[in-house]
Design an enzyme around this catalytic site. Sequence first.
Site, PDB file in Angstrom:
ATOM      1  N   CYS A  95      -1.342   6.731   6.140  1.00 49.37           N
ATOM      2  CA  CYS A  95      -2.432   5.992   6.786  1.00 49.37           C
ATOM      3  C   CYS A  95      -1.844   4.791   7.521  1.00 49.37           C
ATOM      4  O   CYS A  95      -1.037   4.048   6.962  1.00 49.37           O
ATOM      5  CB  CYS A  95      -3.456   5.531   5.751  1.00 49.37           C
ATOM      6  SG  CYS A  95      -4.812   4.543   6.433  1.00 49.37           S
ATOM      7  N   CYS A 123      -4.451   0.086   8.669  1.00 50.90           N
ATOM      8  CA  CYS A 123      -4.190  -1.346   8.501  1.00 50.90           C
ATOM      9  C   CYS A 123      -2.977  -1.721   9.351  1.00 50.90           C
ATOM     10  O   CYS A 123      -1.828  -1.653   8.894  1.00 50.90           O
ATOM     11  CB  CYS A 123      -3.958  -1.682   7.038  1.00 50.90           C
ATOM     12  SG  CYS A 123      -5.435  -1.526   6.008  1.00 50.90           S
ATOM     13  N   CYS A 147       0.839  -1.192   0.000  1.00 47.72           N
ATOM     14  CA  CYS A 147       0.000   0.000   0.000  1.00 47.72           C
ATOM     15  C   CYS A 147       0.872   1.238   0.000  1.00 47.72           C
ATOM     16  O   CYS A 147       1.680   1.444   0.918  1.00 47.72           O
ATOM     17  CB  CYS A 147      -0.918  -0.001   1.219  1.00 47.72           C
ATOM     18  SG  CYS A 147      -1.892   1.512   1.412  1.00 47.72           S
ATOM     19  N   GLU A 191     -35.526  -6.753  16.012  1.00 49.79           N
ATOM     20  CA  GLU A 191     -34.525  -5.712  15.796  1.00 49.79           C
ATOM     21  C   GLU A 191     -35.087  -4.376  16.271  1.00 49.79           C
ATOM     22  O   GLU A 191     -36.271  -4.084  16.060  1.00 49.79           O
ATOM     23  CB  GLU A 191     -34.166  -5.644  14.306  1.00 49.79           C
ATOM     24  CG  GLU A 191     -33.381  -4.443  13.860  1.00 49.79           C
ATOM     25  CD  GLU A 191     -32.027  -4.330  14.528  1.00 49.79           C
ATOM     26  OE1 GLU A 191     -31.693  -3.212  14.961  1.00 49.79           O
ATOM     27  OE2 GLU A 191     -31.304  -5.346  14.623  1.00 49.79           O
ATOM     28  N   CYS A 197     -18.494  -9.711  16.666  1.00 50.53           N
ATOM     29  CA  CYS A 197     -17.392  -8.966  16.063  1.00 50.53           C
ATOM     30  C   CYS A 197     -16.372  -8.549  17.112  1.00 50.53           C
ATOM     31  O   CYS A 197     -15.411  -7.841  16.796  1.00 50.53           O
ATOM     32  CB  CYS A 197     -17.915  -7.740  15.314  1.00 50.53           C
ATOM     33  SG  CYS A 197     -18.760  -6.544  16.365  1.00 50.53           S
ATOM     34  N   CYS A 233      -7.559   3.538  -2.119  1.00 53.47           N
ATOM     35  CA  CYS A 233      -7.314   2.495  -1.118  1.00 53.47           C
ATOM     36  C   CYS A 233      -7.493   1.112  -1.737  1.00 53.47           C
ATOM     37  O   CYS A 233      -8.499   0.833  -2.399  1.00 53.47           O
ATOM     38  CB  CYS A 233      -8.280   2.679   0.052  1.00 53.47           C
ATOM     39  SG  CYS A 233      -8.204   1.362   1.286  1.00 53.47           S
ATOM     40  N   ASN A 279     -26.624 -11.712  17.072  1.00 55.76           N
ATOM     41  CA  ASN A 279     -25.541 -11.044  16.346  1.00 55.76           C
ATOM     42  C   ASN A 279     -25.483  -9.596  16.841  1.00 55.76           C
ATOM     43  O   ASN A 279     -25.902  -8.676  16.159  1.00 55.76           O
ATOM     44  CB  ASN A 279     -25.809 -11.098  14.838  1.00 55.76           C
ATOM     45  CG  ASN A 279     -24.686 -10.464  14.033  1.00 55.76           C
ATOM     46  OD1 ASN A 279     -23.540 -10.423  14.460  1.00 55.76           O
ATOM     47  ND2 ASN A 279     -25.023  -9.952  12.864  1.00 55.76           N
ATOM     48  N   GLN A 296     -22.370  -6.514   6.799  1.00 60.73           N
ATOM     49  CA  GLN A 296     -20.980  -6.888   7.028  1.00 60.73           C
ATOM     50  C   GLN A 296     -20.060  -6.277   5.969  1.00 60.73           C
ATOM     51  O   GLN A 296     -20.453  -6.046   4.832  1.00 60.73           O
ATOM     52  CB  GLN A 296     -20.835  -8.404   7.023  1.00 60.73           C
ATOM     53  CG  GLN A 296     -21.639  -9.120   8.093  1.00 60.73           C
ATOM     54  CD  GLN A 296     -21.016  -9.015   9.470  1.00 60.73           C
ATOM     55  OE1 GLN A 296     -19.993  -8.369   9.641  1.00 60.73           O
ATOM     56  NE2 GLN A 296     -21.641  -9.652  10.458  1.00 60.73           N
TER      57      GLN A 296
END
Length: 372
Positions: free
Chosen positions: A11, A14, A3, A262, A331, A88, A305, A212
């Site tokens: 940046c 990552c 990158c 929900e 997550c 990106c 979830n 996601q």
Amino acid sequence: MQCDYFDAGACRSCTLMGTGYAAQLAAKSARVRALLDPAVPPGAWLPSQANVESGFRNKAKLAVGGRRGAPTLGILDPLGRGVDLRHCGLHEPGLAQAVPAVADLVAASGLTPYDVPARQGELKHVLLTWSPDAELMARFVLRSPGQLPRVRELVPALQAAVPGTRVVSANVQPEHKAVLEGPEEIVLTRADTLPMRVNGIRLHLRTRSFFQTSTAVAAALYRQARDWAEEIGPSTVLDLYCGVGGFALHLAGPGRQVLGVEVAPEAVLSARASARELGAAAMFEVGDATAYLRDRPAPDLVVVNPPRRGIGSLADRLEASAVEHLVYSSCSPASLAADLRRMPSLRVERARLFDMFPQTDHCEVMVRLRRV
């Protein structure tokens, strides 16, 4: 993955950039297994679901900086100045082509980027989502509705530059705080949902719907839940924090009652639209997932979830309930570990890591539990 932004020091999002992907995945798996030990025994782990190391993101959340006519679309540095990341390498190929086109249109539009240190300007963020059918949702976050005409004028130009453009909206966020979007959303196109086709099921995303980050890994996540449900064979399924219905619609089938709950009304509308299209026997309700089990018969299977914070007090309700089977998609391995400790009567039978976020330490983990 190589990158230029990372190499130039522009940046550092990552955090694992420069580490080979196989080594990334192995280290991530080892860390998560250690974190979830002893709640998840070694024999419960299935092989990790890998991803591609670049070109996997279906969304771009771009902070706008710079000046009128020369905006930056990317992130803000520690001083609040714009850093342009329009090329990106994490974006899906279609999205990677759309981002520079949108940036060029913003530059020509006359919209003034929001200057965080000065608290002046109008355009704060550009939020893009790309679908498997090569369609785009574009949202422009403004400080006030005064520049809405300029965004409205962008619509035909955006549709010409990116032919798959389906949904365009303006979101109004008047407050100066670290909140990405505001309470007011104005849809500027006839279509108000972006269909996301996953495993042959069309999920409908409205402007504020969650989905996601990696479509391919999301598809694997849903397939795994479906396979586990087939092994369990439940007659009744309760999907809490159901969002736009991804898990519920994958688990629906003949002779099975599926209900999704929900708190976001827009997500429930989307889930109901998908169920109608599929002819699926799945129902969806607006409700508080944490309180839903109270004074109701226990279903055969519960799916959760939750957001990053985990299920909290719902873990206590599940522990005290008669629910036999639980599938928990998380997550945040740390909050998952805390929630598992609150449910000692539910034992993990299977677990799997899904690498939703290559180049970072983040991941999705899904576990299947059974009452002992």
